[in-house]
Design an enzyme around this catalytic site. Structure first.
Site, PDB file in Angstrom:
ATOM      1  N   HIS A 265       0.881  -1.085  -0.106  1.00 48.74           N
ATOM      2  CA  HIS A 265      -0.080   0.003  -0.163  1.00 48.74           C
ATOM      3  C   HIS A 265       0.858   1.276  -0.051  1.00 48.74           C
ATOM      4  O   HIS A 265       1.902   1.252   0.568  1.00 48.74           O
ATOM      5  CB  HIS A 265      -0.966  -0.100   1.083  1.00 48.74           C
ATOM      6  CG  HIS A 265      -1.967   0.817   1.204  1.00 48.74           C
ATOM      7  ND1 HIS A 265      -2.166   2.310   1.314  1.00 48.74           N
ATOM      8  CD2 HIS A 265      -3.427   0.631   0.805  1.00 48.74           C
ATOM      9  CE1 HIS A 265      -3.107   2.869   1.129  1.00 48.74           C
ATOM     10  NE2 HIS A 265      -4.109   1.879   0.946  1.00 48.74           N
ATOM     11  N   ASP A 316      -7.996  -4.708   0.213  1.00 48.75           N
ATOM     12  CA  ASP A 316      -8.617  -5.412  -0.906  1.00 48.75           C
ATOM     13  C   ASP A 316      -8.446  -6.821  -0.996  1.00 48.75           C
ATOM     14  O   ASP A 316      -9.266  -7.681  -1.523  1.00 48.75           O
ATOM     15  CB  ASP A 316      -7.940  -4.957  -2.335  1.00 48.75           C
ATOM     16  CG  ASP A 316      -8.210  -3.478  -2.465  1.00 48.75           C
ATOM     17  OD1 ASP A 316      -9.409  -2.857  -2.535  1.00 48.75           O
ATOM     18  OD2 ASP A 316      -7.320  -2.721  -2.583  1.00 48.75           O
TER      19      ASP A 316
END
Length: 379
Positions: A265, A316
């Site tokens: 991320h 996700d």
């Protein structure tokens, strides 16, 4: 001013906000001072929307009034339903359809032609309509493209349960409804991510709220932003169809130069706190259904990537198996992301309008200069 170019604006501070706080080193996320763990466990999506738009949690009466207001704004005008039917018949991809639908909603919004685009009361009314109608539109689109008729919204169900009802034609059980509500809370805001920043840039020109949300949807549609959870589920299905051990599958994929989606991320250096919460919910759904393979594949892959790549999963990664176990089509994952994140987009747009300044960065020119202009016959 520094002459250094920060590609992707990485690490550049462009605004001050009190909406969401992220500590990427510690793996912490909060909305207006409340931890994501507490909000996911205790708050409904409606409460979080109110919090983001009003800067405080509602009391019982305020929450009831707000939820009733939202529920009453769910129905779509007939002309919008007709357009959704046409988009489904044309086999439009869901995110492109959503972008078109939200833009069209402005034609039927009584406040869309308000002279002052920064008027807070008018924007809160528009915000409510946009947020309430997106689930109705998404569910109708999904049913139309599968040869079914749309299911009218119900005012006696909350935001999450009503969407699942409109999508599947039956009221979801308590576990599914609570899980989906939690997923919406987890995705409601996340700092100045690309789609939020896109909405802010649009608003900074004193464009209207529908335009800002439409711009955000277009940004979220990109594969580097909103499509990761769909790619995770496609990966898990590929693992399942290969009959290979997940560790072996990942090892082979990495050796072939493939990227394993759902890891890493831009902000977090440790495990995304939202992944922690959704991972637990994915396990709960698996146990309730008596089918744990998707959760088992996920945890095995997570452990392998941690050992061999020192990467942690993002939100996700576990939202993929969570949505799949709820019967949600894979290509609807990103539109559902938008269905939740619209609350944060709008909150940041309202914040932008409060003290607006046109967002207009500069680029360093590195091309040629002072070239003689040749006549057309000499080129």
């Amino acid at each position: 001013m520094s002459d250094d170019v920060q590609r992707g604006l990485e690490g550049v501070l462009v605004a001050e906000s009190d909406l969401s706080y992220i500590d990427g080193d510690a793996g912490k996320l909060g909305y207006l001072g409340y931890s994501i763990e507490d909000l996911a466990r205790e708050a409904s999506y409606e409460e979080v929307v109110y919090l983001l738009w009003h800067g405080r949690l509602p009391d019982a009466q305020e929450l009831d009034d707000f939820s009733t207001w939202m529920a009453g704004a769910r129905p779509l005008d007939d002309e919008v339903v007709t357009e959704i039917r046409q988009l489904a018949a044309a086999d439009e991809v869901p995110m492109a359809a959503l972008r078109t639908i939200v833009s069209a909603l402005s034609a039927y919004d009584d406040d869309a032609t308000h002279d002052d685009v920064t008027d807070l009361d008018a924007n809160l009314r528009k915000a409510c309509r946009i947020t309430a109608k997106i689930p109705t539109a998404l569910a109708a689109f999904e049913r139309f493209r599968n040869g079914k008729e749309a299911v009218d919204p119900r005012e006696d169900l909350n935001h999450a349960a009503n969407f699942l009802y409109m999508l599947n034609g039956e009221v979801p059980d308590e576990v599914l409804a609570e899980t989906f509500d939690m997923a919406l809370v987890l995705h409601a805001d996340h700092g100045l991510n690309a789609s939020t920043f896109s909405a802010m840039v649009t608003a900074s020109t004193l464009s209207d709220l529908h335009s800002a949300v439409t711009a955000a949807i277009g940004t979220l549609a990109g594969s580097l932003h909103g499509g990761a959870n769909a790619n995770v589920m496609r990966m898990l299905k590929e693992v399942d169809e290969s009959d290979a051990d997940p560790r072996t599958w990942v090892e082979t994929a990495l050796a072939d130069g493939r990227r394993v989606p759902g890891f890493g991320h831009r902000v977090y250096d440790v495990k995304d706190p939202r992944a922690e919460i959704l991972g637990a919910k994915s396990k709960e759904l698996a146990e309730a259904a008596g089918e744990s393979k998707w959760y088992d594949y996920s945890t095995t892959i997570e452990a392998y990537i941690a050992d061999h790549k020192a990467l942690a999963p993002n939100v996700d990664f576990y939202s993929a198996s969570t949505y799949y176990q709820m019967g949600i089509p894979i290509d609807a994952y990103t539109p559902i992301f938008a269905m939740s994140r619209v609350a944060g987009w709008i909150a940041h747009v309202l914040e932008q309008y409060e003290d607006n300044r046109l967002i207009r960065p500069r680029a360093r020119y590195v091309g040629e200069a002072d070239l003689p202009f040749p006549a057309v016959g000499e080129r």
